[in-house]
Design an enzyme around this catalytic site. Structure first.
Site, mmCIF file in Angstrom:
data_model
loop_
_atom_site.group_PDB
_atom_site.id
_atom_site.type_symbol
_atom_site.label_atom_id
_atom_site.label_comp_id
_atom_site.label_asym_id
_atom_site.label_seq_id
_atom_site.Cartn_x
_atom_site.Cartn_y
_atom_site.Cartn_z
ATOM 1 C CG ASN A 191 11.006 -0.068 -7.537
ATOM 2 O OD1 ASN A 191 10.977 -0.542 -6.394
ATOM 3 N ND2 ASN A 191 9.947 -0.067 -8.339
ATOM 4 N NE ARG A 192 17.760 4.498 -3.786
ATOM 5 C CZ ARG A 192 16.873 4.604 -2.782
ATOM 6 N NH1 ARG A 192 15.582 4.713 -3.058
ATOM 7 N NH2 ARG A 192 17.269 4.602 -1.529
#
Length: 214
Positions: A191-192
């Site tokens: 999810n970065r």
């Protein structure tokens, strides 16, 4: 314009946890470097990007090969009269960065570059294959040339001249030692929300460890 907005990759191979970190960042760098070596892939593990500030005021980055690292810092070799050599002579503040895609990792190092002592440069130059030694002498790195034929002719002449004798290191070729003042270790996460841990050098030569927001 090429639209690359759909390029996507999920990062989920590793993590960085504070209570598992060594106090000295060189130890962590050694761990990561060894883990990349153990993969035995086609990547040049010691390939790194060196960024400098040019006389035109623009930053410039290029990939070179790391040749040594220890508690003192990181060593690479180049022509001192090259664009990067002149840039470092004017402003020794540089940035080194490693991108190890196979392990979804980056290391970004801010430091101050200084010329390596001549003896160390001599020893490394003597250890290079003779072809690489010739290359260092033949190339006036970063200078404009008329054609590749110019290089080829200079190489042939040099090979003939030094066919049966050693070649000395050019005075304008040697090593730089980059003494780090900050090292950031970047580990890709889902999810970065990547892990970013920064080691900042203190005045007493210890390092302050901080987590940065991704």
């Amino acid at each position: 314009m090429n639209d690359l907005s759909n390029y996507r990759k999920s990062y989920d191979k590793n993590e960085l946890v504070e209570n598992q970190l060594p106090e000295n960042p060189i130890e962590l760098f050694q761990q990561w470097f060894t883990q990349m070596e153990d993969l035995k892939g086609n990547e040049e593990v010691n390939a790194m990007t060196v960024s400098t500030f040019g006389s035109d005021g623009f930053p410039k980055a290029r990939v070179v090969l790391l040749k040594k690292f220890d508690e003192n810092g990181f060593v690479f070799y180049t022509n001192y009269d090259s664009e990067k050599g002149k840039a470092i002579a004017k402003n020794p503040n540089v940035c080194l960065s490693f991108f190890w895609e196979s392990l979804e990792r980056q290391v970004i190092i801010k430091g101050v570059a200084e010329r390596l002592d001549e003896h160390s440069s001599d020893l490394y130059f003597a250890s290079r294959p003779k072809g690489s030694q010739f290359g260092a002498v033949v190339s006036n790195q970063s200078e404009v040339i008329a054609s590749r034929a110019v290089l080829e002719e200079k190489l042939k002449s040099l090979e003939k001249e030094y066919q049966n004798k050693p070649i000395a290191r050019p005075e304008n070729w040697g090593g730089f030692l980059v003494r780090p003042i900050a090292l950031e270790f970047w580990q890709g996460r889902p999810n970065r929300l990547h892990d970013r841990i920064r080691y900042q050098l203190n005045s007493d030569a210890t390092f302050k460890i901080e987590r940065l927001s991704p």
